[in-house]
Design a protein around this motif. Structure first.
Motif, PDB file in Angstrom:
ATOM      1  N   ALA A   2       0.859  -1.177   0.000  1.00 47.63           N
ATOM      2  CA  ALA A   2       0.000   0.000   0.000  1.00 47.63           C
ATOM      3  C   ALA A   2       0.903   1.236   0.000  1.00 47.63           C
ATOM      4  O   ALA A   2       2.006   1.208   0.542  1.00 47.63           O
ATOM      5  CB  ALA A   2      -0.903   0.001   1.224  1.00 47.63           C
ATOM      6  N   TYR A   3       0.431   2.292  -0.621  1.00 49.15           N
ATOM      7  CA  TYR A   3       1.208   3.515  -0.756  1.00 49.15           C
ATOM      8  C   TYR A   3       0.362   4.698  -0.315  1.00 49.15           C
ATOM      9  O   TYR A   3      -0.842   4.732  -0.534  1.00 49.15           O
ATOM     10  CB  TYR A   3       1.639   3.726  -2.211  1.00 49.15           C
ATOM     11  N   ARG A   4       1.030   5.690   0.307  1.00 51.32           N
ATOM     12  CA  ARG A   4       0.369   6.949   0.651  1.00 51.32           C
ATOM     13  C   ARG A   4       1.273   8.070   0.151  1.00 51.32           C
ATOM     14  O   ARG A   4       2.447   8.117   0.494  1.00 51.32           O
ATOM     15  CB  ARG A   4       0.157   7.050   2.156  1.00 51.32           C
ATOM     16  N   TYR A   5       0.715   8.931  -0.664  1.00 51.75           N
ATOM     17  CA  TYR A   5       1.463  10.025  -1.271  1.00 51.75           C
ATOM     18  C   TYR A   5       1.191  11.314  -0.505  1.00 51.75           C
ATOM     19  O   TYR A   5       0.043  11.641  -0.222  1.00 51.75           O
ATOM     20  CB  TYR A   5       1.055  10.197  -2.738  1.00 51.75           C
ATOM     21  N   THR A  14      -2.754  11.262   0.408  1.00 50.44           N
ATOM     22  CA  THR A  14      -3.765  10.339  -0.085  1.00 50.44           C
ATOM     23  C   THR A  14      -4.022   9.280   0.982  1.00 50.44           C
ATOM     24  O   THR A  14      -3.190   9.068   1.866  1.00 50.44           O
ATOM     25  CB  THR A  14      -3.288   9.629  -1.372  1.00 50.44           C
ATOM     26  N   PRO A  15      -5.143   8.580   0.893  1.00 48.55           N
ATOM     27  CA  PRO A  15      -5.317   7.410   1.761  1.00 48.55           C
ATOM     28  C   PRO A  15      -4.385   6.293   1.282  1.00 48.55           C
ATOM     29  O   PRO A  15      -3.759   6.402   0.233  1.00 48.55           O
ATOM     30  CB  PRO A  15      -6.791   7.035   1.566  1.00 48.55           C
ATOM     31  N   TRP A  16      -4.281   5.221   2.061  1.00 46.09           N
ATOM     32  CA  TRP A  16      -3.477   4.074   1.648  1.00 46.09           C
ATOM     33  C   TRP A  16      -4.150   3.430   0.441  1.00 46.09           C
ATOM     34  O   TRP A  16      -5.292   3.001   0.516  1.00 46.09           O
ATOM     35  CB  TRP A  16      -3.354   3.062   2.774  1.00 46.09           C
ATOM     36  N   LEU A  17      -3.424   3.407  -0.689  1.00 46.79           N
ATOM     37  CA  LEU A  17      -3.956   2.885  -1.947  1.00 46.79           C
ATOM     38  C   LEU A  17      -2.882   2.083  -2.663  1.00 46.79           C
ATOM     39  O   LEU A  17      -1.719   2.066  -2.243  1.00 46.79           O
ATOM     40  CB  LEU A  17      -4.378   4.050  -2.858  1.00 46.79           C
ATOM     41  N   GLY A  18      -3.278   1.461  -3.767  1.00 49.27           N
ATOM     42  CA  GLY A  18      -2.309   0.847  -4.652  1.00 49.27           C
ATOM     43  C   GLY A  18      -1.437   1.927  -5.267  1.00 49.27           C
ATOM     44  O   GLY A  18      -1.795   3.110  -5.272  1.00 49.27           O
ATOM     45  N   ARG A  25      -4.107  10.026  -7.730  1.00 44.80           N
ATOM     46  CA  ARG A  25      -4.732  11.001  -6.828  1.00 44.80           C
ATOM     47  C   ARG A  25      -3.800  12.171  -6.544  1.00 44.80           C
ATOM     48  O   ARG A  25      -4.234  13.307  -6.433  1.00 44.80           O
ATOM     49  CB  ARG A  25      -5.128  10.330  -5.515  1.00 44.80           C
ATOM     50  N   GLN A  26      -2.495  11.871  -6.412  1.00 45.72           N
ATOM     51  CA  GLN A  26      -1.541  12.954  -6.178  1.00 45.72           C
ATOM     52  C   GLN A  26      -1.482  13.872  -7.398  1.00 45.72           C
ATOM     53  O   GLN A  26      -1.485  15.093  -7.259  1.00 45.72           O
ATOM     54  CB  GLN A  26      -0.155  12.407  -5.868  1.00 45.72           C
ATOM     55  N   MET A  27      -1.460  13.293  -8.607  1.00 43.59           N
ATOM     56  CA  MET A  27      -1.439  14.113  -9.821  1.00 43.59           C
ATOM     57  C   MET A  27      -2.713  14.945  -9.935  1.00 43.59           C
ATOM     58  O   MET A  27      -2.655  16.121 -10.314  1.00 43.59           O
ATOM     59  CB  MET A  27      -1.241  13.226 -11.051  1.00 43.59           C
ATOM     60  N   ASP A  28      -3.864  14.364  -9.597  1.00 39.89           N
ATOM     61  CA  ASP A  28      -5.123  15.111  -9.623  1.00 39.89           C
ATOM     62  C   ASP A  28      -5.085  16.268  -8.628  1.00 39.89           C
ATOM     63  O   ASP A  28      -5.543  17.374  -8.927  1.00 39.89           O
ATOM     64  CB  ASP A  28      -6.302  14.193  -9.301  1.00 39.89           C
ATOM     65  N   LEU A  42       6.524  13.224  -0.697  1.00 45.13           N
ATOM     66  CA  LEU A  42       6.994  11.945  -0.183  1.00 45.13           C
ATOM     67  C   LEU A  42       6.043  10.818  -0.542  1.00 45.13           C
ATOM     68  O   LEU A  42       4.847  11.046  -0.717  1.00 45.13           O
ATOM     69  CB  LEU A  42       7.119  12.005   1.336  1.00 45.13           C
ATOM     70  N   VAL A  43       6.579   9.621  -0.611  1.00 51.46           N
ATOM     71  CA  VAL A  43       5.766   8.419  -0.802  1.00 51.46           C
ATOM     72  C   VAL A  43       6.045   7.509   0.380  1.00 51.46           C
ATOM     73  O   VAL A  43       7.188   7.166   0.654  1.00 51.46           O
ATOM     74  CB  VAL A  43       6.108   7.691  -2.117  1.00 51.46           C
ATOM     75  N   GLU A  44       5.001   7.159   1.080  1.00 52.97           N
ATOM     76  CA  GLU A  44       5.100   6.264   2.235  1.00 52.97           C
ATOM     77  C   GLU A  44       4.623   4.889   1.781  1.00 52.97           C
ATOM     78  O   GLU A  44       3.625   4.770   1.095  1.00 52.97           O
ATOM     79  CB  GLU A  44       4.181   6.818   3.330  1.00 52.97           C
ATOM     80  N   THR A  45       5.358   3.856   2.142  1.00 57.05           N
ATOM     81  CA  THR A  45       4.963   2.503   1.765  1.00 57.05           C
ATOM     82  C   THR A  45       4.637   1.694   3.009  1.00 57.05           C
ATOM     83  O   THR A  45       5.175   1.931   4.080  1.00 57.05           O
ATOM     84  CB  THR A  45       6.071   1.777   0.979  1.00 57.05           C
ATOM     85  N   GLY A  46       3.741   0.749   2.838  1.00 55.45           N
ATOM     86  CA  GLY A  46       3.356  -0.107   3.946  1.00 55.45           C
ATOM     87  C   GLY A  46       2.706  -1.369   3.431  1.00 55.45           C
ATOM     88  O   GLY A  46       2.515  -1.559   2.240  1.00 55.45           O
ATOM     89  N   ARG A  47       2.357  -2.251   4.350  1.00 55.08           N
ATOM     90  CA  ARG A  47       1.697  -3.504   3.985  1.00 55.08           C
ATOM     91  C   ARG A  47       0.207  -3.264   3.825  1.00 55.08           C
ATOM     92  O   ARG A  47      -0.367  -2.405   4.473  1.00 55.08           O
ATOM     93  CB  ARG A  47       1.893  -4.537   5.100  1.00 55.08           C
ATOM     94  N   LYS A  48      -0.417  -4.077   2.995  1.00 52.96           N
ATOM     95  CA  LYS A  48      -1.880  -4.037   2.942  1.00 52.96           C
ATOM     96  C   LYS A  48      -2.406  -4.576   4.255  1.00 52.96           C
ATOM     97  O   LYS A  48      -1.829  -5.482   4.841  1.00 52.96           O
ATOM     98  CB  LYS A  48      -2.398  -4.884   1.786  1.00 52.96           C
TER      99      LYS A  48
END
Length: 75
Positions: A2-5, A14-18, A25-28, A42-48
């Motif tokens: 999962a990624y959060r931008y 953004t919420p935790w998304l693919g 969403r970040q580009m929008d 920043l891009v935060e990564t995590g587990r689903k």
């Protein structure tokens, strides 16, 4: 995964998304709120299925266990 931008210009995240969904969403957000500025931040990564981040607690527990084992071996 999962990624959060996070926006590099304001406090938006953004919420935790693919990966592709979060990136879109970040580009929008940048197109709407910061036109003319290339997306950054920043891009935060995590587990689903993240449950709030117990990883640090687990790491401390393992460290304490290793210290106890090392102390027991010195005797």
């Amino acid at each position: 995964m999962a990624y959060r931008y996070w926006c590099g210009e304001c406090g938006f995240k953004t919420p935790w998304l693919g990966e592709s969904q979060g990136e879109q969403r970040q580009m929008d957000h940048y197109a709407k709120r910061h036109p003319g500025i290339p997306p950054g931040g920043l891009v935060e990564t995590g587990r689903k299925g993240m449950n709030g981040g117990c990883g640090c607690v687990q790491a401390v527990g393992v460290l304490i266990l290793l210290l106890l084992i090392a102390a027991a071996c010195r005797r």
